[in-house]
Scaffold this motif. Structure first.
Motif, mmCIF file in Angstrom:
data_model
loop_
_atom_site.group_PDB
_atom_site.id
_atom_site.type_symbol
_atom_site.label_atom_id
_atom_site.label_comp_id
_atom_site.label_asym_id
_atom_site.label_seq_id
_atom_site.Cartn_x
_atom_site.Cartn_y
_atom_site.Cartn_z
ATOM 1 N N VAL A 10 0.832 -1.248 -0.056
ATOM 2 C CA VAL A 10 0.006 0.210 -0.102
ATOM 3 C C VAL A 10 0.819 1.174 0.114
ATOM 4 N N TRP A 11 0.777 2.291 -0.981
ATOM 5 C CA TRP A 11 1.592 3.214 -1.075
ATOM 6 C C TRP A 11 0.543 4.614 -0.929
ATOM 7 N N LEU A 12 0.873 5.582 -0.103
ATOM 8 C CA LEU A 12 0.454 6.771 -0.041
ATOM 9 C C LEU A 12 1.082 7.803 -0.678
ATOM 10 N N ASN A 24 -8.317 6.928 -14.874
ATOM 11 C CA ASN A 24 -7.131 7.216 -15.671
ATOM 12 C C ASN A 24 -6.228 8.057 -15.330
ATOM 13 N N GLY A 25 -6.618 9.208 -14.868
ATOM 14 C CA GLY A 25 -5.834 10.351 -14.362
ATOM 15 C C GLY A 25 -4.882 9.814 -12.994
ATOM 16 N N LEU A 26 -5.567 9.207 -12.100
ATOM 17 C CA LEU A 26 -4.566 8.782 -11.115
ATOM 18 C C LEU A 26 -3.700 7.520 -11.481
ATOM 19 N N ALA A 27 -4.010 6.834 -12.264
ATOM 20 C CA ALA A 27 -2.917 5.855 -12.984
ATOM 21 C C ALA A 27 -1.917 6.518 -13.595
ATOM 22 N N LEU A 28 -2.419 7.598 -14.256
ATOM 23 C CA LEU A 28 -1.051 8.329 -15.086
ATOM 24 C C LEU A 28 -0.379 8.826 -13.981
ATOM 25 N N PRO A 38 0.896 0.932 -12.397
ATOM 26 C CA PRO A 38 -0.213 1.082 -11.404
ATOM 27 C C PRO A 38 -0.926 -0.370 -11.963
ATOM 28 N N HIS A 39 -0.289 -1.075 -12.673
ATOM 29 C CA HIS A 39 -1.029 -2.239 -12.963
ATOM 30 C C HIS A 39 -0.371 -3.538 -12.406
ATOM 31 N N ALA A 40 0.461 -3.275 -11.333
ATOM 32 C CA ALA A 40 1.479 -4.325 -10.617
ATOM 33 C C ALA A 40 0.752 -4.948 -9.484
ATOM 34 N N GLY A 41 -0.360 -4.516 -9.234
ATOM 35 C CA GLY A 41 -1.171 -5.060 -8.141
ATOM 36 C C GLY A 41 -1.162 -4.430 -6.711
ATOM 37 N N TRP A 58 -6.612 0.418 -7.335
ATOM 38 C CA TRP A 58 -6.111 -0.835 -7.331
ATOM 39 C C TRP A 58 -6.499 -1.600 -8.465
ATOM 40 N N HIS A 59 -5.156 -2.163 -9.220
ATOM 41 C CA HIS A 59 -5.515 -3.147 -10.206
ATOM 42 C C HIS A 59 -5.442 -4.524 -9.730
ATOM 43 N N ASP A 60 -6.440 -5.363 -9.752
ATOM 44 C CA ASP A 60 -6.306 -6.825 -9.187
ATOM 45 C C ASP A 60 -5.930 -8.007 -10.189
ATOM 46 N N GLY A 61 -5.323 -7.345 -11.234
ATOM 47 C CA GLY A 61 -5.032 -8.540 -12.382
ATOM 48 C C GLY A 61 -5.948 -8.625 -13.473
ATOM 49 N N LEU A 62 -7.197 -8.397 -13.102
ATOM 50 C CA LEU A 62 -8.449 -8.369 -14.083
ATOM 51 C C LEU A 62 -8.779 -7.032 -14.554
ATOM 52 N N GLY A 63 -8.715 -5.830 -13.715
ATOM 53 C CA GLY A 63 -9.015 -4.686 -14.106
ATOM 54 C C GLY A 63 -8.913 -3.706 -12.892
ATOM 55 N N MET A 64 -8.934 -2.223 -13.390
ATOM 56 C CA MET A 64 -8.520 -1.170 -12.383
ATOM 57 C C MET A 64 -10.000 -0.956 -11.719
ATOM 58 N N SER A 65 -9.695 -0.790 -10.301
ATOM 59 C CA SER A 65 -10.653 -0.311 -9.317
ATOM 60 C C SER A 65 -10.354 1.169 -8.782
#
Length: 115
Positions: A10-12, A24-28, A38-41, A58-65
């Motif tokens: 968990v990263w703050l 998308n903006g937060l993943a960027l 951002p897709h590392a889990g 959070w990316h759970d391996g299937l999609g971003m939440s």
């Protein structure tokens, strides 16, 4: 509560973030400002300027939440921008989402006698 699997980091994101940003903006922001995948889990937590709203990416391996939580009273305890990105445990995240100081959790009430 977010079903956080064991072993997930968990990263703050220290400082404040524009809470108008979506997934998308937060993943960027994770990719460019934090220099992480951002897709590392991992879970990435962002706080708004007022301090009463956090968003968790959070990316759970299937999609971003994208999860959001707003406190009715008080604010989330947050590191200063000088701290950079701060890693916390899943249990510290649970404390933070409950509005408890995750750095120094303390029991608020303890019974003095049994019965």
């Amino acid at each position: 509560m977010i079903p956080v699997p064991s072993g997930v980091r968990v990263w703050l994101a220290a400082g404040h973030t524009d809470m108008r940003r979506g997934m998308n903006g937060l993943a960027l922001q994770v990719q460019q400002a934090l220099e992480r995948d951002p897709h590392a889990g991992d879970l990435y937590v962002f706080r708004g300027r007022r301090g009463d709203l956090v968003k968790v990416l959070w990316h759970d391996g299937l999609g971003m939440s994208l999860y959001a939580k707003r406190l009715e009273r008080g604010h989330f305890i947050w590191p200063t921008p000088a701290d950079g990105t701060v890693a916390i445990s899943a249990s510290q995240l649970a404390y933070m989402l409950e509005g408890i100081d995750w750095r120094h959790p303390q029991r608020t009430w303890r019974p003095e006698m049994a019965g």
